[in-house]
Design an enzyme around this catalytic site. Sequence first.
Site, PDB file in Angstrom:
ATOM      1  N   LYS A  11       0.826  -1.084   0.053  1.00  0.00           N
ATOM      2  CA  LYS A  11       0.067  -0.260   0.031  1.00  0.00           C
ATOM      3  C   LYS A  11       0.819   1.142  -0.011  1.00  0.00           C
ATOM      4  CE  LYS A  11      -3.931  -2.388   2.097  1.00  0.00           C
ATOM      5  NZ  LYS A  11      -5.044  -2.069   3.363  1.00  0.00           N
ATOM      6  N   TYR A  51     -12.381  -2.429  -3.796  1.00  0.00           N
ATOM      7  CA  TYR A  51     -12.847  -2.508  -2.313  1.00  0.00           C
ATOM      8  C   TYR A  51     -14.532  -2.263  -2.448  1.00  0.00           C
ATOM      9  CZ  TYR A  51      -8.387  -2.464   0.171  1.00  0.00           C
ATOM     10  OH  TYR A  51      -7.273  -2.829   0.863  1.00  0.00           O
ATOM     11  N   ASN A 114      -2.025   0.432   6.661  1.00  0.00           N
ATOM     12  CA  ASN A 114      -1.644  -0.875   7.141  1.00  0.00           C
ATOM     13  C   ASN A 114      -0.683  -1.699   6.423  1.00  0.00           C
ATOM     14  OD1 ASN A 114      -3.588  -1.653   5.637  1.00  0.00           O
ATOM     15  ND2 ASN A 114      -4.916  -2.436   7.247  1.00  0.00           N
ATOM     16  N   HIS A 117      -2.037  -5.246   1.654  1.00  0.00           N
ATOM     17  CA  HIS A 117      -3.521  -6.153   1.386  1.00  0.00           C
ATOM     18  C   HIS A 117      -3.188  -7.332   0.930  1.00  0.00           C
ATOM     19  CE1 HIS A 117      -7.153  -7.408  -0.268  1.00  0.00           C
ATOM     20  NE2 HIS A 117      -6.446  -7.910  -1.199  1.00  0.00           N
ATOM     21  N   GLU A 128      -9.515 -10.731  -7.414  1.00  0.00           N
ATOM     22  CA  GLU A 128      -8.716  -9.629  -7.304  1.00  0.00           C
ATOM     23  C   GLU A 128      -7.445  -9.840  -8.529  1.00  0.00           C
ATOM     24  OE1 GLU A 128      -7.624  -9.828  -3.161  1.00  0.00           O
ATOM     25  OE2 GLU A 128      -9.572  -8.906  -2.555  1.00  0.00           O
TER      26      GLU A 128
HETATM   27  P1  RTP Z   1      -7.101  -5.716   3.270  1.00  0.00           P
HETATM   28  O1  RTP Z   1      -8.543  -6.239   2.462  1.00  0.00           O
HETATM   29  O2  RTP Z   1      -6.749  -4.187   2.858  1.00  0.00           O
HETATM   30  O3  RTP Z   1      -6.294  -6.589   3.132  1.00  0.00           O
HETATM   31  O4  RTP Z   1      -7.321  -5.657   4.875  1.00  0.00           O
HETATM   32  P2  RTP Z   1      -8.066  -6.579   5.739  1.00  0.00           P
HETATM   33  O5  RTP Z   1      -8.645  -7.934   4.664  1.00  0.00           O
HETATM   34  O6  RTP Z   1      -7.290  -7.111   6.896  1.00  0.00           O
HETATM   35  O7  RTP Z   1      -9.323  -5.901   6.202  1.00  0.00           O
HETATM   36  P3  RTP Z   1     -10.740  -5.745   5.656  1.00  0.00           P
HETATM   37  O8  RTP Z   1     -12.036  -5.970   6.526  1.00  0.00           O
HETATM   38  O9  RTP Z   1     -10.732  -6.323   4.275  1.00  0.00           O
HETATM   39  O10 RTP Z   1     -10.697  -4.106   5.602  1.00  0.00           O
HETATM   40  C1  RTP Z   1     -10.042  -3.340   4.389  1.00  0.00           C
HETATM   41  C2  RTP Z   1      -9.251  -2.309   4.745  1.00  0.00           C
HETATM   42  O11 RTP Z   1     -10.266  -1.201   5.245  1.00  0.00           O
HETATM   43  C3  RTP Z   1      -9.548  -0.568   6.383  1.00  0.00           C
HETATM   44  N1  RTP Z   1     -10.446  -0.682   7.617  1.00  0.00           N
HETATM   45  N2  RTP Z   1     -10.716   0.105   8.409  1.00  0.00           N
HETATM   46  N3  RTP Z   1     -11.910   1.599  10.586  1.00  0.00           N
HETATM   47  C4  RTP Z   1     -12.021   0.476  10.467  1.00  0.00           C
HETATM   48  O12 RTP Z   1     -12.656   0.023  11.146  1.00  0.00           O
HETATM   49  C5  RTP Z   1     -11.122  -0.319   9.150  1.00  0.00           C
HETATM   50  N4  RTP Z   1     -11.758  -1.605   9.078  1.00  0.00           N
HETATM   51  C6  RTP Z   1     -10.917  -1.817   8.030  1.00  0.00           C
HETATM   52  C7  RTP Z   1      -8.348  -1.128   6.768  1.00  0.00           C
HETATM   53  O13 RTP Z   1      -7.202  -0.385   6.083  1.00  0.00           O
HETATM   54  C8  RTP Z   1      -8.499  -2.483   5.913  1.00  0.00           C
HETATM   55  O14 RTP Z   1      -6.936  -2.956   5.518  1.00  0.00           O
HETATM   56 MG    MG Z   2      -9.990  -7.407   3.069  1.00  0.00          MG
END
Ligand code: RTP
Ligand code: MG
Length: 141
Positions: A11, A51, A114, A117, A128
């Site tokens: 990222k 997303y 973070n 991804h 994806e």
């Molecule tokens: P990613 O898709 O980026 O790999 O991350 P992830 O699976 O660990 O998390 P996901 O639930 O898919 O969320 C996508 C991205 O959204 C942001 N996020 N912010 N403020 C919040 O509560 C929140 N929750 C998620 C994070 O940057 C996350 O990587």
């Molecule tokens: Mg995710």
Amino acid sequence: MAVERTLSIIKPDAVAKNAIGEIAARFEKAGLNIVAMKMLQLDDEKAGGFYAEHKERPFFADLVGFMTSGPVVVQVLEGENAITANRDLMGATNPKEAAAGTIRADFAETIDANAVHGSDSAESAAREIAYFFGEGEICPR
Ligand code: RTP
Ligand code: MG
């Protein structure tokens, strides 16, 4: 054990801190082969489409804003159980909860910025990978 492919994104925060090489090295050292890789500047449409599952969530606008704030590196990783292996290397979404030694523990600052991804399922990985790469851009080894 099955050989799988998964999509990884380094990222904008991690690109900005010159951590591309260190993060890619973690994939390679863990036995995940990088079989496709390119740097891209995402726009709102491309980041928002990626997303799309989160478009009703309160953090969606911030997420798109962050993902378009600078270049990203998109990669296809291939290896045994690549989807889970990559998620294990990444650590928890919130770097404050990420286990020591994971990419997010070592390179990420906040839940928004973070570092990486990784696809979360076989279905997500297939969607994806096709979102960023044509089959002719993937070089299996
Ligand atoms: P990613 O898709 O980026 O790999 O991350 P992830 O699976 O660990 O998390 P996901 O639930 O898919 O969320 C996508 C991205 O959204 C942001 N996020 N912010 N403020 C919040 O509560 C929140 N929750 C998620 C994070 O940057 C996350 O990587
Ligand atoms: Mg995710």
